[in-house]
Design an enzyme around this catalytic site. Structure first.
Site, PDB file in Angstrom:
ATOM      1  N   PRO A 278     101.451  70.322 113.556  1.00 14.63           N
ATOM      2  CA  PRO A 278     102.653  69.666 113.014  1.00 14.63           C
ATOM      3  C   PRO A 278     103.094  70.317 111.706  1.00 14.63           C
ATOM      4  O   PRO A 278     102.253  70.709 110.888  1.00 14.63           O
ATOM      5  CB  PRO A 278     102.188  68.225 112.770  1.00 14.63           C
ATOM      6  CG  PRO A 278     100.716  68.336 112.550  1.00 14.63           C
ATOM      7  CD  PRO A 278     100.245  69.493 113.386  1.00 14.63           C
ATOM      8  N   ARG A 280     107.013  69.866 110.298  1.00 10.98           N
ATOM      9  CA  ARG A 280     108.040  68.937 109.815  1.00 10.98           C
ATOM     10  C   ARG A 280     107.491  67.520 109.630  1.00 10.98           C
ATOM     11  O   ARG A 280     107.775  66.870 108.627  1.00 10.98           O
ATOM     12  CB  ARG A 280     109.190  68.911 110.826  1.00 10.98           C
ATOM     13  CG  ARG A 280     110.415  68.131 110.405  1.00 10.98           C
ATOM     14  CD  ARG A 280     111.406  68.011 111.567  1.00 10.98           C
ATOM     15  NE  ARG A 280     111.693  69.293 112.179  1.00 10.98           N
ATOM     16  CZ  ARG A 280     112.668  70.118 111.786  1.00 10.98           C
ATOM     17  NH1 ARG A 280     113.471  69.757 110.821  1.00 10.98           N
ATOM     18  NH2 ARG A 280     112.849  71.285 112.392  1.00 10.98           N
ATOM     19  N   ARG A 316     119.689  74.090 105.644  1.00  6.63           N
ATOM     20  CA  ARG A 316     119.742  73.408 106.947  1.00  6.63           C
ATOM     21  C   ARG A 316     121.139  72.899 107.331  1.00  6.63           C
ATOM     22  O   ARG A 316     121.548  73.069 108.479  1.00  6.63           O
ATOM     23  CB  ARG A 316     118.709  72.282 107.012  1.00  6.63           C
ATOM     24  CG  ARG A 316     117.263  72.799 106.898  1.00  6.63           C
ATOM     25  CD  ARG A 316     116.231  71.722 107.167  1.00  6.63           C
ATOM     26  NE  ARG A 316     116.177  71.370 108.562  1.00  6.63           N
ATOM     27  CZ  ARG A 316     116.709  70.304 109.108  1.00  6.63           C
ATOM     28  NH1 ARG A 316     117.317  69.406 108.367  1.00  6.63           N
ATOM     29  NH2 ARG A 316     116.632  70.098 110.405  1.00  6.63           N
ATOM     30  N   CYS A 346     129.832  81.285  97.208  1.00  5.12           N
ATOM     31  CA  CYS A 346     131.107  81.751  97.762  1.00  5.12           C
ATOM     32  C   CYS A 346     131.063  81.869  99.278  1.00  5.12           C
ATOM     33  O   CYS A 346     131.095  82.972  99.836  1.00  5.12           O
ATOM     34  CB  CYS A 346     131.467  83.101  97.156  1.00  5.12           C
ATOM     35  SG  CYS A 346     131.387  83.068  95.375  1.00  5.12           S
ATOM     36  N   GLU A 347     130.915  80.747  99.944  1.00 10.48           N
ATOM     37  CA  GLU A 347     130.913  80.681 101.408  1.00 10.48           C
ATOM     38  C   GLU A 347     131.475  79.317 101.777  1.00 10.48           C
ATOM     39  O   GLU A 347     131.074  78.308 101.185  1.00 10.48           O
ATOM     40  CB  GLU A 347     129.478  80.731 101.980  1.00 10.48           C
ATOM     41  CG  GLU A 347     128.689  81.968 101.706  1.00 10.48           C
ATOM     42  CD  GLU A 347     129.040  83.138 102.607  1.00 10.48           C
ATOM     43  OE1 GLU A 347     129.691  82.929 103.661  1.00 10.48           O
ATOM     44  OE2 GLU A 347     128.673  84.264 102.238  1.00 10.48           O
ATOM     45  N   TYR A 375     111.210  72.789 105.668  1.00  6.25           N
ATOM     46  CA  TYR A 375     112.257  73.807 105.855  1.00  6.25           C
ATOM     47  C   TYR A 375     113.346  73.690 104.775  1.00  6.25           C
ATOM     48  O   TYR A 375     114.523  73.892 105.040  1.00  6.25           O
ATOM     49  CB  TYR A 375     112.831  73.729 107.283  1.00  6.25           C
ATOM     50  CG  TYR A 375     111.748  73.805 108.328  1.00  6.25           C
ATOM     51  CD1 TYR A 375     111.080  74.998 108.557  1.00  6.25           C
ATOM     52  CD2 TYR A 375     111.341  72.670 109.039  1.00  6.25           C
ATOM     53  CE1 TYR A 375     110.039  75.069 109.481  1.00  6.25           C
ATOM     54  CE2 TYR A 375     110.302  72.738 109.961  1.00  6.25           C
ATOM     55  CZ  TYR A 375     109.661  73.938 110.181  1.00  6.25           C
ATOM     56  OH  TYR A 375     108.632  74.006 111.085  1.00  6.25           O
TER      57      TYR A 375
HETATM   58  C1  LIG Z   1     107.380  76.145 113.614  1.00  2.00           C
HETATM   59  C2  LIG Z   1     106.141  76.014 114.401  1.00  2.00           C
HETATM   60  C3  LIG Z   1     105.403  74.832 114.347  1.00  2.00           C
HETATM   61  C4  LIG Z   1     105.834  73.619 113.577  1.00  2.00           C
HETATM   62  O1  LIG Z   1     106.982  73.020 114.088  1.00  2.00           O
HETATM   63  P1  LIG Z   1     107.478  71.614 113.479  1.00  2.00           P
HETATM   64  O2  LIG Z   1     108.687  71.294 114.258  1.00  2.00           O
HETATM   65  O3  LIG Z   1     107.746  71.837 112.044  1.00  2.00           O
HETATM   66  O4  LIG Z   1     106.374  70.633 113.697  1.00  2.00           O
HETATM   67  C5  LIG Z   1     104.207  74.783 115.060  1.00  2.00           C
HETATM   68  N1  LIG Z   1     103.786  75.840 115.785  1.00  2.00           N
HETATM   69  C6  LIG Z   1     104.474  76.997 115.858  1.00  2.00           C
HETATM   70  C7  LIG Z   1     103.940  78.112 116.666  1.00  2.00           C
HETATM   71  C8  LIG Z   1     105.680  77.120 115.176  1.00  2.00           C
HETATM   72  O5  LIG Z   1     106.364  78.246 115.258  1.00  2.00           O
END
Ligand SMILES: *Cc1c(COP(=O)(O)O)cnc(C)c1O
Length: 417
Positions: A278, A280, A316, A346-347, A375
């Protein structure tokens, strides 16, 4: 106004994060600034850990979501490992004293230098994604007369119903080995790659997934395959089920880790050690971004708030069209209006939020952009020669700086004069 961040609350119309009044932070540390909640990170990690308690397990935090040293130290203290995607992330993980035997390394384009670095440090395993990579890895191991542990990353080809930028487990993406090729691939590894130990399978199907269905589909497919492999005499040790569990940014209702994992355990054989990655989920709702309102501007019917943060600090919204709730640090007006909240870059795509209904704030007051722990900082840049911003950790009623804001000197430090 309502918050979506669990540990962010108004008390007497002023926002507190854990027990820290946010005015105290902006008095001491200039905005924009990322602030993280230590106890939220701990809670999120333990939610995953307790969901897995019946099984042998390892949680490898996907550190690309937030790789600050202090965050990694929390993960380490809780017994977690890391999922790394580059030599740089491996360097950070080792620097934070994460046990290398708890590090897995994924990515479609690992370089020779990165592979050697990870190999030298004896990480748990490489999650490999192509035939070229597996041959390359085998040659490196052969030249050293050693063996390298690998897992095969599978693309289980499920539809995740998430935004296309962050979907990785569908047909035709660059990630993993397509499901129907895996058996041949396994045979190839066993017959041709004598310096590789195949110890597991891996899948990671995408990000911000808010239903259990795609996870269940993927797990069923991969576990069927694991049983087929057993019937041809191949017994693996690890199943790495990736990350991707969604969180609430607005009104999403993702399953808890408990609910998700319970569903998946029905299909996963007991003897396997389950690895979760995990990212996020661990840090997303543990972070906020505080910004100062510089100016109000009205163009025709549109009201803009121009703030001191931008897409260089939080990309994001511009990149994915992602929504982040934005609320005033102090509630001192009942004058609710719709604003587009934009930065100085400037975008045209430099916005943090569009059509946000919020109570008006005067110039010089602060806004809080919610759910920015994942992120956020890690995707920040120096575009427009803007300085990367500071990061702060709160822990109950204390707060401390965990990264200094860059200086103009930092901007040119690598350039040759
Ligand atoms: C980005 C990624 C994650 C984490 O994804 P989340 O959506 O942030 O939980 C886990 N494993 C791999 C291989 C990834 O590229």
């Amino acid at each position: 106004m309502k918050t979506v961040t669990p540990r962010l609350k108004y008390k007497d119309n002023i926002l507190y994060f854990e027990d820290v009044e946010l005015t105290k932070i902006v008095k001491k540390i200039s905005t924009p600034v990322y602030v993280y909640s230590k106890n939220q990170i701990i809670e999120n990690f333990l939610n995953y850990k307790s969901a897995l308690y019946k099984r042998k397990n390892l949680i490898c935090f996907a550190m690309k979501a937030n790789s600050n040293y202090e965050v990694l130290k929390i993960i380490k203290t809780l017994g977690g490992g890391c999922d790394v995607t580059s030599g740089g992330e491996l360097f950070r993980a080792l620097n934070a004293k994460i046990n290398p035997k708890k590090i897995v390394y994924a990515g479609v384009g690992k370089t020779e230098q990165e592979i050697n670095y990870a190999f030298k440090n004896e990480i748990l395993m490489f999650n490999i994604e192509s035939k070229d990579e597996v041959e390359f890895l085998n040659n490196i191991a052969k030249n050293k007369n050693k063996k390298i542990n690998i897992a095969i990353r599978i693309n289980p080809e499920v539809n995740t119903h998430t935004i296309s930028h962050i979907s990785t487990g569908e047909e035709g993406t660059k990630f993993g080995i397509p499901l129907y090729e895996v058996k041949d691939f396994v045979r190839f590894v066993l017959n041709e790659c004598k310096n590789l130990n195949l110890i597991g399978l891996h899948y990671h199907i995408g990000s911000q997934i808010c239903t259990v269905t795609p996870f269940v589909e993927a797990t069923k497919k991969v576990c069927n395959l694991i049983n087929e492999l057993i019937s041809i005499g191949i017994k693996l040790k690890y199943l790495d089920i990736g990350g991707g569990l969604g969180i609430r940014y607005k009104d999403e209702e993702p399953p808890t880790p408990h609910k998700l994992i319970n569903e998946l355990l029905k299909y996963i054989p007991q003897y396997l050690t389950i690895i979760c990655e995990p990212g996020r989920y661990i840090v997303g709702n543990a972070g906020i971004l505080i910004t100062k309102v510089l100016y109000h501007k009205k163009v025709k019917n549109k009201n803009f708030l121009i703030v001191d943060t931008s897409m260089t600090d939080l990309i994001r919204p511009a990149f994915y069209g992602a929504y982040h709730n934005i609320i005033p640090l102090k509630l001192n007006s009942n004058n609710f209006k719709k604003f587009d909240i934009v930065g100085p870059v400037c975008e045209t795509s430099d916005f943090l939020g569009k059509n946000m209904l919020i109570s008006d704030v005067v110039n010089g007051e602060y806004l809080v952009i919610e759910t920015t722990g994942a992120y956020g900082f890690v995707m920040s840049s120096n575009y427009n020669s803007r300085l990367r911003i500071s990061e702060v950790m709160v822990d109950k009623d204390k707060f401390y700086l965990i990264r200094k804001r860059e200086s103009y000197k930092n901007l040119i430090s690598g350039e040759i004069f």
